[in-house]
Design an enzyme around this catalytic site. Structure first.
Site, PDB file in Angstrom:
ATOM      1  N   GLU A   1      80.644  40.513   1.928  1.00 39.95           N
ATOM      2  CA  GLU A   1      79.965  38.704   1.792  1.00 39.95           C
ATOM      3  C   GLU A   1      80.540  38.616   1.169  1.00 39.95           C
ATOM      4  O   GLU A   1      80.062  39.014  -0.540  1.00 39.95           O
ATOM      5  CB  GLU A   1      78.623  39.078   1.718  1.00 39.95           C
TER       6      GLU A   1
ATOM      7  N   CYS B   1      76.511  32.444  -4.847  1.00 43.06           N
ATOM      8  CA  CYS B   1      77.999  32.338  -3.576  1.00 43.06           C
ATOM      9  C   CYS B   1      78.560  31.394  -3.280  1.00 43.06           C
ATOM     10  O   CYS B   1      79.415  30.942  -3.088  1.00 43.06           O
ATOM     11  CB  CYS B   1      78.214  33.700  -3.345  1.00 43.06           C
TER      12      CYS B   1
END
Length: 475
Positions: free
Chosen positions: A220, A254
């Site tokens: 990720e 993010c």
């Protein structure tokens, strides 16, 4: 043996390896936990987290220098608690074997898939959401019946201490344990699966280390997630959503909108609205109790260097909101900033921005905006603001990203029934939803052969009947 040899401490690799061996032996001994055991584990962890809410909020505030307790409750604890609730509700369905089609020549047999735990899952988590991004992979692994080793970021020591205490209270070390130390040594362990959340550069190193043991990885990562605003859709509500996504946790998210694409005729309108919405969100300016500091001086310097590089190459830097100059009165705090006139030679055009800085790019038409996005690595998220028309459909059809939120930002990550993950440079693999359960499970295919099946006619010795059957199969 010398005194030095007798008293030497084990290396991180040795220490990690011993814990992994203990967990793997426990898995072989006990096998897959029952539905009731998994639900009990999740429930006990949830209760322990809620009981430590104040301690977690204080620890994260300490690690960041300042972070809103509301953001922590919402994005850290809320995300994990809701994720646990979702897994508990759906776990029976996730674990249930699924029937599959049986080929006609095996008609009297049956096929099914049973979802089996992988064994021991390693988790490497980052500093920006030190509870959520540590524990969501952990709870997903527990739901799938695995044992877990967690290595969080060294940049959040206060939060790590609370997490370690919580996990050790709820789980024995042979089931879930948290470690600190060398990340390279950790990612080199022969896990049954490794989940990494962090930067693309470090993700490459983690994947390379894991490949030596053929360990499958879920990465990720991040990237430059765009917010595309359709022509005529520069409205206060639109811009308020972008402000929320960009400034949540000081931009250290993010999936934050990394940059905005706005029609060339509406750039000034957008900047004016952005300034108003920042003022509305943070009426006390960048020293507000609701405005989050940058995690440390190193990250702060990275961000200020990006701004100076853009300024030196001719960009226009606009600090927005109330009294932006007061950011200097609080350690490693950066005022909300808009950057105009960004060109390709500027670092800010290519590097992920992990802070409250929003470059705004003009576009001529929606094809121009799509081409700009597609000329760059695939982002972890994409945001589109506009009505349900051909332009929206073009953006959805012709761009590729991890996930999309239409007319909003960030909140797709809170939809537990949607998978979460990147594509290309923004990551690989998914967790959340049933996809997360299946990522950390082995889908074991099982054929129960019937007493009669046509395939037996293909056994040796071969004859004309064999040729006839093969001709039929290969027709």
């Amino acid at each position: 043996m010398t005194i030095t040899e007798a008293t030497s401490q084990p290396t991180d690799a040795e220490r990690f390896g011993r814990i992994l061996a203990v967990q793997r032996a426990a898995y072989r001994r006990d096998g897959a936990p029952s539905l009731a055991a998994r639900r009990s584990d999740l429930s006990r962890l949830k209760a322990a987290l809620i009981a430590r809410r104040n301690a977690i909020e204080e620890a994260i505030d300490t690690d960041f220098g300042h972070r809103s307790r509301h953001e922590t409750a919402m994005m850290e604890l809320g995300g994990v608690v809701q994720g646990i609730d979702y897994l508990e509700r759906n776990l029976r369905r996730f674990m249930r074997p699924t029937g599959r089609h049986t080929a006609w020549h095996m008609h009297f047999g049956t096929n099914r898939i049973e979802y089996q735990p992988l064994g021991v899952v390693g988790v490497i988590s980052p500093w920006n959401y030190p509870v959520n991004l540590s524990l969501m992979p952990v709870v997903t692994a527990i739901a799938a019946g695995n044992r877990v080793m967690l290595k969080p970021s060294k940049f959040t020591p206060a939060t790590n201490a609370v997490l370690a205490s919580t996990l050790s209270e709820v789980f024995p070390q042979e089931q879930v344990t948290m470690v600190s130390g060398d990340g390279s040594a950790f990612s080199s362990l022969p896990f049954d699966h490794l989940v990494f959340t962090g930067s693309t550069g470090v993700g490459r190193a983690v994947m390379k280390a894991a490949s030596e043991n053929l360990v499958p990885v879920t990465l990720e990562l991040g990237g430059k997630s765009p917010a595309i605003v359709a022509k005529g859709h520069v409205r206060d509500r639109t811009v308020s959503d972008i402000v929320f996504g960009k400034l949540l946790s000081g931009g250290q998210t993010c999936i934050a909108p990394d940059y905005a694409l706005v029609h060339a005729s509406e750039i000034d309108t957008f900047v004016d609205s952005y300034d108003r919405q920042v003022k509305a969100a943070y009426p006390d300016g960048p020293t507000s109790k609701d405005y989050t500091s940058i995690i440390n001086d190193k990250q702060y310097a990275i961000l200020t260097d990006l701004i100076e590089d853009a300024r030196n190459h001719g960009a226009r830097i606009i600090e927005v909101g109330h009294r932006p100059g007061e950011a200097a009165h609080r350690p490693h705090t950066l005022a909300p900033t808009v950057v105009l006139g960004v060109t390709d030679e500027m670092r800010i055009a290519h590097e992920e921005i992990f802070g409250p800085i929003l470059p705004v790019f003009p576009y001529r038409d929606i094809d121009d905006a799509i081409d700009y996005v597609n000329a760059r690595p695939r982002p972890l998220a994409l945001y589109y603001f506009g009505k349900d028309d051909t332009d929206r459909r073009k953006v959805l059809d012709r761009t590729t990203s991890g996930n999309v939120t239409v007319n909003g930002t960030i909140m797709h990550v809170g939809q537990d029934d949607l998978p979460f993950g990147g594509v290309g440079a923004s990551g690989m693999g998914q967790y959340h939803g049933i996809e997360g359960f299946r990522t950390l499970s082995h889908p074991k295919g099982i054929l129960v052969q019937g007493r009669w099946n046509a395939a037996r006619l293909l056994y040796a010795p071969f004859d004309r009947r064999t040729d006839a059957l093969l001709s039929f199969f290969l027709r």
